[in-house]
Design an enzyme around this catalytic site. Structure first.
Site, PDB file in Angstrom:
ATOM      1  N   SER A  68      55.414  42.823   0.840  1.00 49.04           N
ATOM      2  CA  SER A  68      53.992  43.064   1.100  1.00 49.04           C
ATOM      3  C   SER A  68      53.725  43.997   2.270  1.00 49.04           C
ATOM      4  O   SER A  68      52.667  44.602   2.337  1.00 49.04           O
ATOM      5  CB  SER A  68      53.291  41.727   1.344  1.00 49.04           C
ATOM      6  OG  SER A  68      53.883  41.059   2.438  1.00 49.04           O
ATOM      7  N   HIS A 126      52.639  40.252  -4.975  1.00 49.71           N
ATOM      8  CA  HIS A 126      52.118  41.625  -4.931  1.00 49.71           C
ATOM      9  C   HIS A 126      52.531  42.478  -6.127  1.00 49.71           C
ATOM     10  O   HIS A 126      52.130  43.639  -6.216  1.00 49.71           O
ATOM     11  CB  HIS A 126      52.551  42.315  -3.632  1.00 49.71           C
ATOM     12  CG  HIS A 126      51.934  41.676  -2.431  1.00 49.71           C
ATOM     13  ND1 HIS A 126      50.702  42.055  -1.934  1.00 49.71           N
ATOM     14  CD2 HIS A 126      52.349  40.643  -1.665  1.00 49.71           C
ATOM     15  CE1 HIS A 126      50.409  41.300  -0.896  1.00 49.71           C
ATOM     16  NE2 HIS A 126      51.380  40.426  -0.715  1.00 49.71           N
ATOM     17  N   LYS A 141      45.268  37.764  -5.374  1.00 45.09           N
ATOM     18  CA  LYS A 141      45.394  39.196  -5.091  1.00 45.09           C
ATOM     19  C   LYS A 141      44.883  40.001  -6.288  1.00 45.09           C
ATOM     20  O   LYS A 141      43.687  40.161  -6.434  1.00 45.09           O
ATOM     21  CB  LYS A 141      46.825  39.519  -4.683  1.00 45.09           C
ATOM     22  CG  LYS A 141      47.232  38.690  -3.437  1.00 45.09           C
ATOM     23  CD  LYS A 141      48.546  39.075  -2.877  1.00 45.09           C
ATOM     24  CE  LYS A 141      49.043  38.071  -1.855  1.00 45.09           C
ATOM     25  NZ  LYS A 141      48.198  37.859  -0.691  1.00 45.09           N
TER      26      LYS A 141
HETATM   27  N1  PMP Z   1      53.660  35.069  -1.225  1.00 41.96           N
HETATM   28  C1  PMP Z   1      53.543  36.348  -0.809  1.00 41.96           C
HETATM   29  C2  PMP Z   1      54.698  37.271  -1.025  1.00 41.96           C
HETATM   30  C3  PMP Z   1      52.349  36.797  -0.221  1.00 41.96           C
HETATM   31  O1  PMP Z   1      52.234  38.050   0.203  1.00 41.96           O
HETATM   32  C4  PMP Z   1      51.281  35.904  -0.093  1.00 41.96           C
HETATM   33  C5  PMP Z   1      49.929  36.364   0.429  1.00 41.96           C
HETATM   34  N2  PMP Z   1      49.727  36.530   1.719  1.00 41.96           N
HETATM   35  C6  PMP Z   1      51.466  34.584  -0.496  1.00 41.96           C
HETATM   36  C7  PMP Z   1      52.647  34.204  -1.082  1.00 41.96           C
HETATM   37  C8  PMP Z   1      50.382  33.576  -0.328  1.00 41.96           C
HETATM   38  O2  PMP Z   1      49.468  33.688  -1.344  1.00 41.96           O
HETATM   39  P1  PMP Z   1      48.008  33.053  -1.186  1.00 41.96           P
HETATM   40  O3  PMP Z   1      47.217  34.002  -0.387  1.00 41.96           O
HETATM   41  O4  PMP Z   1      47.546  32.894  -2.582  1.00 41.96           O
HETATM   42  O5  PMP Z   1      48.182  31.744  -0.503  1.00 41.96           O
END
Ligand code: PMP
Length: 397
Positions: free
Chosen positions: A187, A215, A245
């Site tokens: 990310s 992502h 997302k």
């Molecule tokens: N896994 C990854 C790789 C992420 O980038 C994120 C988002 N920040 C999450 C999990 C968490 O997802 P959520 O925002 O739905 O809690």
């Protein structure tokens, strides 16, 4: 209010320390929808910081689905999934997710974060080991810690290091199960995990495979994600995704074999002990997935915009790293300059948040740009003009 003196001193000292090192994150409330243009403190800004990749968070079809389901089922689900919080639309969402991900089954959670906390610790324990990419997301790190398995970090996307560590772990005979975990798309840099190589190593050493595609879903593989992008849907054990997302709403999920999902339904703690996602959110997710399964238009638009912004920033002379996806970092380096760069962009009309330690390693501070399908060329051009002006002013380009 009189509270603990120890706590008061601890908080004061540590907050001051963070502020002096440029590491204190100031939160700016958005006054209205989180679209390609946002309002903050009464000002209109081009938004390059949301994960709303396809612009679905504000899509009328999702909003209508959310309203209709809220009218039909109410504002809340009323209980945890295993008591009577499982509404028929939760089941429908999970069926759709399995279809979307090309797996036998899926289970939905309240967020991507708690999905990682839930899924890893439901399968791994103190007798096991987890090989984890050093740049994996915080929720993976926390999920691994919660499991009490031995955590073995391998260098970012370094397949020789992974192979050596997998071999050592296997040959040590110390572990009952060994898992390899990676983000599908990283990310903070936008690079894609080397899944074909990871799968080869996993198959050689009988590793459980776990890909968090927060992502990549809705972005790669015609929307189905990084695993599908590489044609590996039947070889990855855990496909994790978030509904917050590209899908534009909230929630997380695991897609995989039916036995795995059945196990998670009886063993993963957030599923058992935390209230189910709201009906409105669930219905909006179903609508979004239907849209993605029926058209590539938004995904194509996202890539077009991502490539346009990337090319523009690169031509201006910014260090945009090695991104292979629409995520476009502008790497600045030290934390204080990164914060200042982001602040100046903000003052000039672009919202692009500074990302610094501990989210990224020290000295690799960046302003991360997340173009979406909803941005127009005019918005991106305006953003590029502002980048040029601020970049020159600060001597970055
Ligand atoms: N896994 C990854 C790789 C992420 O980038 C994120 C988002 N920040 C999450 C999990 C968490 O997802 P959520 O925002 O739905 O809690």
């Amino acid at each position: 209010m009189v509270g603990s003196k120890v706590l008061e001193t601890y908080l004061k000292e540590n907050l001051q320390d963070l502020k002096s090192r440029g590491l204190y994150n100031v939160i700016d409330p958005v006054e209205g929808p989180n679209g390609p243009v946002i309002n903050i403190a009464g000002r209109e800004l081009i938004n390059l910081s949301s994960n709303n990749y396809l612009g679905l968070a504000t899509h009328p079809r999702l909003i209508d689905a959310c309203i209709e389901a809220t009218k039909k089922y109410g504002a809340g689900a009323g209980a945890v999934r295993t008591i009577n919080g499982t509404l028929d639309i939760h089941v429908k969402l999970e069926e759709k997710l399995a279809q979307f991900k090309h797996t036998e089954a899926a289970i939905a959670y309240q967020s991507g974060f708690n999905c990682n906390m839930a899924a890893i610790s439901a399968v791994m324990d103190k007798n096991d080991a987890i090989l984890s990419d050093e740049l994996n997301h915080a929720s993976i790190i926390d999920g691994c810690r919660l499991s009490k398995a031995k955590i073995i970090r391998y260098n970012h996307s370094d397949m020789d290091d992974l192979r050596a560590k997998a071999k050592e772990a296997k040959e040590s005979g110390l572990y009952k199960k060994i898992m390899v975990i990676t983000d599908g798309v990283f990310s903070m840099d936008g690079d894609i995990a080397k899944l074909p190589d990871i799968l080869e190593i996993a198959e050689e050493f009988d590793l459980i495979t776990y890909v968090d595609d927060a992502h990549g879903s809705g972005v790669l593989g015609n929307g189905a994600g990084t695993v599908k992008h590489f044609g590996l849907s039947d070889r990855v054990d855990f496909q994790i995704g978030t509904l917050s997302k590209a899908i534009g709403v909230v929630g997380g999920y695991v897609a995989g074999k039916k036995d795995l999902i059945d196990w998670l339904k009886v063993r993963s703690r957030p599923f058992l002990f935390s209230t189910a996602v709201t009906p409105g959110a669930v219905a909006a997710c179903i609508e979004a997935i239907d849209m993605l399964m029926n058209s590539s238009e938004l995904i194509n638009q996202l890539w077009e915009n991502g490539n346009y912004l990337k090319k523009g920033l690169k031509n201006l002379g910014f260090d945009i790293g090695e991104s292979e996806t629409p995520i476009t970092p502008c790497i600045i380096g030290d934390e204080v300059s990164t914060q200042e760069f982001s602040k100046k962009l903000y003052e000039a009309g672009v919202y692009a948040k500074a990302i610094v330690f501990p989210t990224v390693p020290r000295g690799t501070g960046r302003v991360r740009n997340m173009p979406t399908a909803a941005h127009t060329k005019e918005m991106l051009d305006k953003a590029l003009d502002i980048y040029e002006k601020v970049g020159k002013e600060m001597g970055i380009i």
